[in-house]
Enzyme design. Structure first.
Site, PDB file in Angstrom:
ATOM      1  N   ASP A  93       1.621  38.135  13.526  1.00  0.00           N
ATOM      2  CA  ASP A  93       2.717  37.783  14.664  1.00  0.00           C
ATOM      3  C   ASP A  93       1.649  38.410  15.707  1.00  0.00           C
ATOM      4  O   ASP A  93       2.064  39.153  16.292  1.00  0.00           O
ATOM      5  CB  ASP A  93       3.887  37.078  14.707  1.00  0.00           C
ATOM      6  CG  ASP A  93       4.795  37.207  15.674  1.00  0.00           C
ATOM      7  OD1 ASP A  93       3.788  36.402  16.976  1.00  0.00           O
ATOM      8  OD2 ASP A  93       6.213  36.538  16.364  1.00  0.00           O
ATOM      9  N   ASN A 133      -8.692  34.011  17.066  1.00  0.00           N
ATOM     10  CA  ASN A 133      -8.622  33.272  17.109  1.00  0.00           C
ATOM     11  C   ASN A 133      -7.707  32.856  17.409  1.00  0.00           C
ATOM     12  O   ASN A 133      -7.317  31.182  17.830  1.00  0.00           O
ATOM     13  CB  ASN A 133      -9.163  32.559  15.665  1.00  0.00           C
ATOM     14  CG  ASN A 133      -9.285  31.300  15.349  1.00  0.00           C
ATOM     15  OD1 ASN A 133      -9.820  29.706  16.067  1.00  0.00           O
ATOM     16  ND2 ASN A 133      -7.642  30.790  14.285  1.00  0.00           N
ATOM     17  N   TYR A 135      -3.472  27.039  30.600  1.00  0.00           N
ATOM     18  CA  TYR A 135      -4.031  27.197  29.508  1.00  0.00           C
ATOM     19  C   TYR A 135      -5.921  27.516  30.161  1.00  0.00           C
ATOM     20  O   TYR A 135      -6.277  28.596  29.731  1.00  0.00           O
ATOM     21  CB  TYR A 135      -4.487  25.586  28.829  1.00  0.00           C
ATOM     22  CG  TYR A 135      -5.547  25.859  27.599  1.00  0.00           C
ATOM     23  CD1 TYR A 135      -4.844  26.958  25.928  1.00  0.00           C
ATOM     24  CD2 TYR A 135      -6.795  25.415  27.035  1.00  0.00           C
ATOM     25  CE1 TYR A 135      -5.997  27.204  24.535  1.00  0.00           C
ATOM     26  CE2 TYR A 135      -7.683  25.681  25.990  1.00  0.00           C
ATOM     27  CZ  TYR A 135      -6.909  26.269  25.130  1.00  0.00           C
ATOM     28  OH  TYR A 135      -8.030  26.869  23.545  1.00  0.00           O
ATOM     29  N   LYS A 179      -8.092  31.316  29.497  1.00  0.00           N
ATOM     30  CA  LYS A 179      -9.182  31.235  28.894  1.00  0.00           C
ATOM     31  C   LYS A 179      -9.519  32.314  29.361  1.00  0.00           C
ATOM     32  O   LYS A 179     -10.770  33.039  29.367  1.00  0.00           O
ATOM     33  CB  LYS A 179      -9.631  29.897  27.876  1.00  0.00           C
ATOM     34  CG  LYS A 179      -8.677  29.258  26.863  1.00  0.00           C
ATOM     35  CD  LYS A 179      -8.832  30.588  25.888  1.00  0.00           C
ATOM     36  CE  LYS A 179      -8.554  29.493  24.575  1.00  0.00           C
ATOM     37  NZ  LYS A 179      -8.825  30.716  23.391  1.00  0.00           N
ATOM     38  N   VAL A 218     -12.740  20.326  19.738  1.00  0.00           N
ATOM     39  CA  VAL A 218     -12.873  20.670  18.696  1.00  0.00           C
ATOM     40  C   VAL A 218     -11.830  20.127  17.610  1.00  0.00           C
ATOM     41  O   VAL A 218     -11.345  20.008  17.677  1.00  0.00           O
ATOM     42  CB  VAL A 218     -12.868  22.127  17.580  1.00  0.00           C
ATOM     43  CG1 VAL A 218     -13.249  22.651  16.012  1.00  0.00           C
ATOM     44  CG2 VAL A 218     -13.823  23.224  18.820  1.00  0.00           C
ATOM     45  N   THR A 222      -9.324  19.703  15.657  1.00  0.00           N
ATOM     46  CA  THR A 222      -8.885  20.511  14.725  1.00  0.00           C
ATOM     47  C   THR A 222      -7.158  19.706  14.882  1.00  0.00           C
ATOM     48  O   THR A 222      -7.212  18.563  16.221  1.00  0.00           O
ATOM     49  CB  THR A 222      -8.754  21.519  14.912  1.00  0.00           C
ATOM     50  OG1 THR A 222      -8.159  21.748  16.710  1.00  0.00           O
ATOM     51  CG2 THR A 222     -10.035  22.474  14.687  1.00  0.00           C
TER      52      THR A 222
END
Length: 234
Positions: A54, A77, A139, A143, A172, A174
């Site tokens: 974690d 990642n 977000y 980043k 992406v 996902t």
């Protein structure tokens, strides 16, 4: 560094882009690939070594570093998408996203740095095109902060022979981007570019044309990056 015969650790290695990193590292002949996840039972990639981790828990990070002291490539990642609005969302939502996307890679990199230095290793941090453009509130901020930290870590680790690569990419294909209707990159192609960058010693990998366009446009006036500002009164 070469992926073949390396020892790779991928945070968030149980799904999405993380799983693609695990699969590609194995395909390139890595000697061992740790697929780290909060619940190691979620790791289903054949040949991977499940590892409980974690990234927001210092004790969990320390335990993982003690277990995987042979790592030569650390892939930060794991990430979270909250996209809190800075004016209206609870501040705790912003903090929660920073805990995963910024402090997580910080804790993990600090914990594994001694092993990476001893083993002649490398760090790969997964950023975003949103490191450079503010579209998703908190977000984007996480980043952007991670990008800055990566640049600092590169300077800090270079004297020890540890390289640092930053991966920037747009949407992406996902689970995290499942609701997005815009074009998305194949995670396998993104990972191939990223690991090619690691092997060539690249400082940054820009994995799609949108990301490359945004990077080229950073020298422009702010209003050129945000067309909606053109409608604002002078």
């Amino acid at each position: 560094m070469k992926i073949e015969n390396s020892v790779v650790l991928v945070t968030g290695g149980n799904r999405g882009l993380g799983r693609a990193f695990v699969e590609e590292a194995l395909a390139r002949g890595a000697a061992r690939v740790y697929a780290a996840a909060r619940d190691p039972r979620a790791v289903t990639t054949a040949g991977a070594v499940p590892l409980a981790l974690d990234v927001t828990d210092p004790d969990s990070v320390a335990a993982a570093a003690a277990t995987a002291g042979d790592v030569t490539l650390l892939v930060n990642n794991a990430g979270a998408l909250v996209a809190a609005n800075f004016l209206t969302s609870p501040v705790d939502d912003v903090r929660r996203e920073f805990e995963v996307n910024f402090y997580g890679p910080l804790l993990v990199t600090r914990a594994f740095a001694p092993a990476l230095v001893a083993n002649g290793g490398h760090v790969l941090n997964v950023h975003s095109v949103l490191s450079w453009i503010a579209l998703n509130g908190s977000y984007s901020a996480t980043k952007a902060a991670l990008w800055s930290m990566t640049n600092s870590l590169r300077l800090d680790l270079a004297p020890s022979g540890v390289g640092v690569t930053g991966l920037h990419v747009g949407y992406v294909d996902t689970d995290m981007a499942a609701a997005v209707q815009a074009p998305k990159s194949d995670p396998r192609e993104v990972v191939r570019q990223a690991l090619d960058g690691v092997e060539s010693g690249a400082h940054e990998v820009l994995a799609d044309e949108v990301t490359r366009d945004v990077k080229r446009g950073l020298a422009a006036e702010v209003a050129a990056l945000y067309p909606q500002l053109a409608a604002q009164p002078a």
